[in-house]
Scaffold this motif. Structure first.
Motif, PDB file in Angstrom:
ATOM      1  N   ILE A  98     -15.354  21.814  -8.195  1.00 26.86           N
ATOM      2  CA  ILE A  98     -13.907  21.586  -8.129  1.00 26.86           C
ATOM      3  C   ILE A  98     -13.148  22.955  -8.584  1.00 26.86           C
ATOM      4  N   ILE A  99     -12.192  23.272  -7.809  1.00 27.09           N
ATOM      5  CA  ILE A  99     -11.483  24.701  -8.066  1.00 27.09           C
ATOM      6  C   ILE A  99      -9.672  24.119  -8.407  1.00 27.09           C
ATOM      7  N   ILE A 100      -9.116  24.510  -9.271  1.00 24.82           N
ATOM      8  CA  ILE A 100      -7.763  23.967  -9.589  1.00 24.82           C
ATOM      9  C   ILE A 100      -7.124  25.410  -9.323  1.00 24.82           C
ATOM     10  N   ALA A 101      -6.128  25.239  -8.231  1.00 25.69           N
ATOM     11  CA  ALA A 101      -5.189  26.088  -7.718  1.00 25.69           C
ATOM     12  C   ALA A 101      -3.809  26.036  -8.367  1.00 25.69           C
ATOM     13  N   SER A 102      -2.936  27.079  -7.931  1.00 30.52           N
ATOM     14  CA  SER A 102      -1.339  26.730  -8.578  1.00 30.52           C
ATOM     15  C   SER A 102      -0.830  25.672  -7.489  1.00 30.52           C
ATOM     16  N   ARG A 110     -13.399  16.348   7.337  1.00 35.57           N
ATOM     17  CA  ARG A 110     -14.340  15.410   6.501  1.00 35.57           C
ATOM     18  C   ARG A 110     -14.744  15.878   5.370  1.00 35.57           C
ATOM     19  N   GLY A 111     -15.151  14.777   4.290  1.00 38.62           N
ATOM     20  CA  GLY A 111     -15.230  15.272   2.914  1.00 38.62           C
ATOM     21  C   GLY A 111     -13.961  15.329   1.936  1.00 38.62           C
ATOM     22  N   THR A 112     -12.853  15.079   2.681  1.00 30.15           N
ATOM     23  CA  THR A 112     -11.483  14.913   1.825  1.00 30.15           C
ATOM     24  C   THR A 112     -11.244  13.665   0.958  1.00 30.15           C
ATOM     25  N   VAL A 113     -11.026  13.946  -0.312  1.00 27.65           N
ATOM     26  CA  VAL A 113     -10.989  12.828  -1.295  1.00 27.65           C
ATOM     27  C   VAL A 113      -9.379  12.506  -1.383  1.00 27.65           C
ATOM     28  N   PHE A 114      -8.933  11.258  -0.988  1.00 23.05           N
ATOM     29  CA  PHE A 114      -7.724  10.746  -1.123  1.00 23.05           C
ATOM     30  C   PHE A 114      -7.318  10.007  -2.108  1.00 23.05           C
ATOM     31  N   TYR A 115      -6.281   9.727  -2.668  1.00 21.99           N
ATOM     32  CA  TYR A 115      -5.993   8.851  -3.736  1.00 21.99           C
ATOM     33  C   TYR A 115      -4.517   7.869  -3.296  1.00 21.99           C
ATOM     34  N   GLY A 116      -4.457   6.809  -3.857  1.00 23.97           N
ATOM     35  CA  GLY A 116      -3.281   6.020  -3.579  1.00 23.97           C
ATOM     36  C   GLY A 116      -3.030   4.643  -4.376  1.00 23.97           C
ATOM     37  N   LEU A 164      -3.474  16.305  -9.920  1.00 20.20           N
ATOM     38  CA  LEU A 164      -4.341  15.675 -11.130  1.00 20.20           C
ATOM     39  C   LEU A 164      -3.462  14.899 -11.997  1.00 20.20           C
ATOM     40  N   THR A 165      -2.155  15.356 -12.234  1.00 21.54           N
ATOM     41  CA  THR A 165      -1.353  14.706 -13.128  1.00 21.54           C
ATOM     42  C   THR A 165      -0.724  13.450 -12.732  1.00 21.54           C
ATOM     43  N   SER A 166      -0.808  13.283 -11.192  1.00 21.09           N
ATOM     44  CA  SER A 166      -0.430  12.077 -10.430  1.00 21.09           C
ATOM     45  C   SER A 166      -1.288  10.972 -10.624  1.00 21.09           C
ATOM     46  N   VAL A 167      -2.651  11.468 -10.965  1.00 18.16           N
ATOM     47  CA  VAL A 167      -3.781  10.361 -10.899  1.00 18.16           C
ATOM     48  C   VAL A 167      -4.039  10.154 -12.461  1.00 18.16           C
ATOM     49  N   GLY A 168      -3.229  10.692 -13.272  1.00 22.96           N
ATOM     50  CA  GLY A 168      -3.074  10.423 -14.802  1.00 22.96           C
ATOM     51  C   GLY A 168      -4.344  11.293 -15.407  1.00 22.96           C
ATOM     52  N   PHE A 221       0.774  -1.058   0.020  1.00 18.63           N
ATOM     53  CA  PHE A 221       0.179   0.111   0.005  1.00 18.63           C
ATOM     54  C   PHE A 221       0.845   1.340  -0.118  1.00 18.63           C
ATOM     55  N   SER A 222       0.654   2.238  -0.845  1.00 20.65           N
ATOM     56  CA  SER A 222       1.122   3.408  -0.779  1.00 20.65           C
ATOM     57  C   SER A 222       0.321   4.166   0.222  1.00 20.65           C
ATOM     58  N   ASP A 223       1.053   5.620   0.391  1.00 21.25           N
ATOM     59  CA  ASP A 223       0.187   6.341   1.253  1.00 21.25           C
ATOM     60  C   ASP A 223      -0.860   7.138   0.532  1.00 21.25           C
ATOM     61  N   LEU A 224      -1.941   7.471   1.119  1.00 24.89           N
ATOM     62  CA  LEU A 224      -3.073   7.994   0.587  1.00 24.89           C
ATOM     63  C   LEU A 224      -2.783   9.481   0.704  1.00 24.89           C
ATOM     64  N   ASN A 225      -2.742  10.060  -0.420  1.00 27.06           N
ATOM     65  CA  ASN A 225      -2.393  11.410  -0.586  1.00 27.06           C
ATOM     66  C   ASN A 225      -3.778  12.280  -0.970  1.00 27.06           C
ATOM     67  N   ILE A 226      -3.731  13.614  -0.780  1.00 25.33           N
ATOM     68  CA  ILE A 226      -5.248  14.176  -0.875  1.00 25.33           C
ATOM     69  C   ILE A 226      -5.371  14.587  -2.422  1.00 25.33           C
ATOM     70  N   LEU A 227      -6.281  14.193  -2.869  1.00 23.97           N
ATOM     71  CA  LEU A 227      -6.782  14.553  -4.273  1.00 23.97           C
ATOM     72  C   LEU A 227      -7.699  15.825  -4.202  1.00 23.97           C
ATOM     73  N   LEU A 228      -8.571  15.994  -3.508  1.00 24.72           N
ATOM     74  CA  LEU A 228      -9.727  16.925  -3.544  1.00 24.72           C
ATOM     75  C   LEU A 228      -9.808  17.224  -2.017  1.00 24.72           C
ATOM     76  N   PHE A 229      -9.596  18.748  -1.606  1.00 22.21           N
ATOM     77  CA  PHE A 229      -9.645  19.012  -0.367  1.00 22.21           C
ATOM     78  C   PHE A 229     -10.838  19.904  -0.384  1.00 22.21           C
ATOM     79  N   PRO A 230     -11.824  19.928   0.955  1.00 22.30           N
ATOM     80  CA  PRO A 230     -12.936  20.740   0.974  1.00 22.30           C
ATOM     81  C   PRO A 230     -12.634  22.126   1.726  1.00 22.30           C
ATOM     82  N   VAL A 231     -12.921  23.123   0.946  1.00 20.04           N
ATOM     83  CA  VAL A 231     -12.717  24.559   1.695  1.00 20.04           C
ATOM     84  C   VAL A 231     -14.030  25.339   1.718  1.00 20.04           C
TER      85      VAL A 231
END
Length: 353
Positions: free
Chosen positions: A246-250, A290-296, A178-182, A153-163
């Protein structure tokens, strides 16, 4: 066999660093050492999943005694080990109901020899048995024999963070994430630190607040919207709320946005004698909201021996046991309302998960 794992926190997630920091937050959480973005370590995910797999096995064991409805007397079972509805990977369990619990966590007798494991009695404290599907999936180590696990198992990193914004909740990500998930997005994302792309414009003034930070807002291209919609529909159960907000930031500012909007909770210990707050026991903890989306990533390899379980059965065991993350949770302070995590199904949508 490698699969992408996607998950969403249903409660704040607290996985502490084990230290104590004097500052705004006393109990800090684990973060990536390079990006400083919080994450769920793969060791936390795999260690918790090991226990939940053993727990799932126990849910299929028949009771030691069955009650006869007519006589209302208990009758000892003869040869009925598992319930009829048990999946195939459970029926292949090579061990006993007591060994499954001993294999759930850290080995309590790692200095025992492998030979003693093969001849151990049911009531003997033997630690990891080394031959059940739990040990085969996650590995074991004894005095004279060790074996690596089949699952990684890899680490679960944040994909989408609620603000929170004045237009409601928005989920923040960046081009590199986004590039890291293809996902190669169409927009020319040479964004300045004070600019973001929005999938749904919420203001005519062209600005949006992300917490206490204010950014210039630009419209996201239709091509990028379609790719984000596909990501949500395929891997996140098609949440309309997500895909439209969804918002894409720098890449340079994403870490600052996330760390500025972590959940902080102030707690106090209770004196058991008085039932009131204990003096000098106030502390503040931070958590991933709560509501944070992770990927790994999850990788399942072939068993090194011919008589080991097939990869499909290991994947089935992992899939059937992941439901406990939604009730028992992961990380610390689960008794304080932290930890519940929903892991979405992986694989294709044609049933070959």
């Amino acid at each position: 066999m490698e699969e992408k794992i996607y998950a969403m926190s249903q409660d704040p997630i607290y996985i502490g660093t084990g230290g104590y920091c004097i500052g705004r937050v006393d109990n800090t959480i684990v973060k990536d050492p390079i990006t400083k973005i919080p994450k769920i370590p793969g060791t936390s995910l795999g260690g918790t999943w090991r226990y939940y797999m053993a727990l799932e096995i126990h849910s299929y064991f028949e009771d030691d005694f069955k009650t006869d409805r007519k006589s209302r007397e208990g009758k000892k079972l003869d040869g009925e080990i598992f319930k009829v509805c048990s999946p195939e990977w459970v029926k292949d369990f090579d061990g006993n109901r007591y060994a499954a619990i001993k294999c759930a966590g850290q080995d309590d007798m790692p200095n025992d020899t492998w030979k003693s494991m093969e001849t151990a009695a049911v009531d003997k404290k033997s630690g990891h048995c080394g031959h059940c599907i739990v040990c085969e999936t996650f590995g074991f180590s004894k005095q004279d024999k060790s074996q690596r696990g089949m699952a990684y198992f890899s680490d679960l990193n944040i994909l989408l963070f609620p603000v929170y914004t004045r237009f409601g909740t928005r989920w923040i990500t960046s081009k590199s994430i986004l590039t890291s998930v293809g996902i190669d997005i169409d927009d020319d994302l040479n964004l300045n630190d004070d600019e973001v792309f929005e999938s749904k414009k919420g203001t005519k003034e062209g600005t949006i607040n992300l917490g206490w930070l204010n950014f210039k807002s630009k419209a996201m291209s239709e091509g990028t919207k379609c790719k984000l919609k596909e990501l949500v529909n395929k891997n996140l159960s098609g949440s309309t709320i997500l895909e439209e907000n969804i918002i894409i930031a720098s890449d340079d500012i994403i870490s600052q946005i996330i760390n500025s909007n972590l959940e902080t909770r102030t707690s106090v210990s209770i004196d058991p004698l008085t039932g009131a707050a204990k003096e000098r026991a106030l502390f503040t903890s931070e958590a991933i909201p709560r509501g944070t989306v992770f990927y790994g990533d999850m990788r399942v390899e072939e068993h090194p021996l011919a008589n080991g379980p097939a990869k499909e059965k290991v994947l089935g065991a992992l899939k059937d046991s992941k439901k406990y993350f939604e009730t028992l949770g992961i990380g610390g302070m689960t008794t304080r309302g932290f930890g519940r995590l929903k892991i979405f199904d992986w694989g294709d949508k044609d049933g070959s998960k």
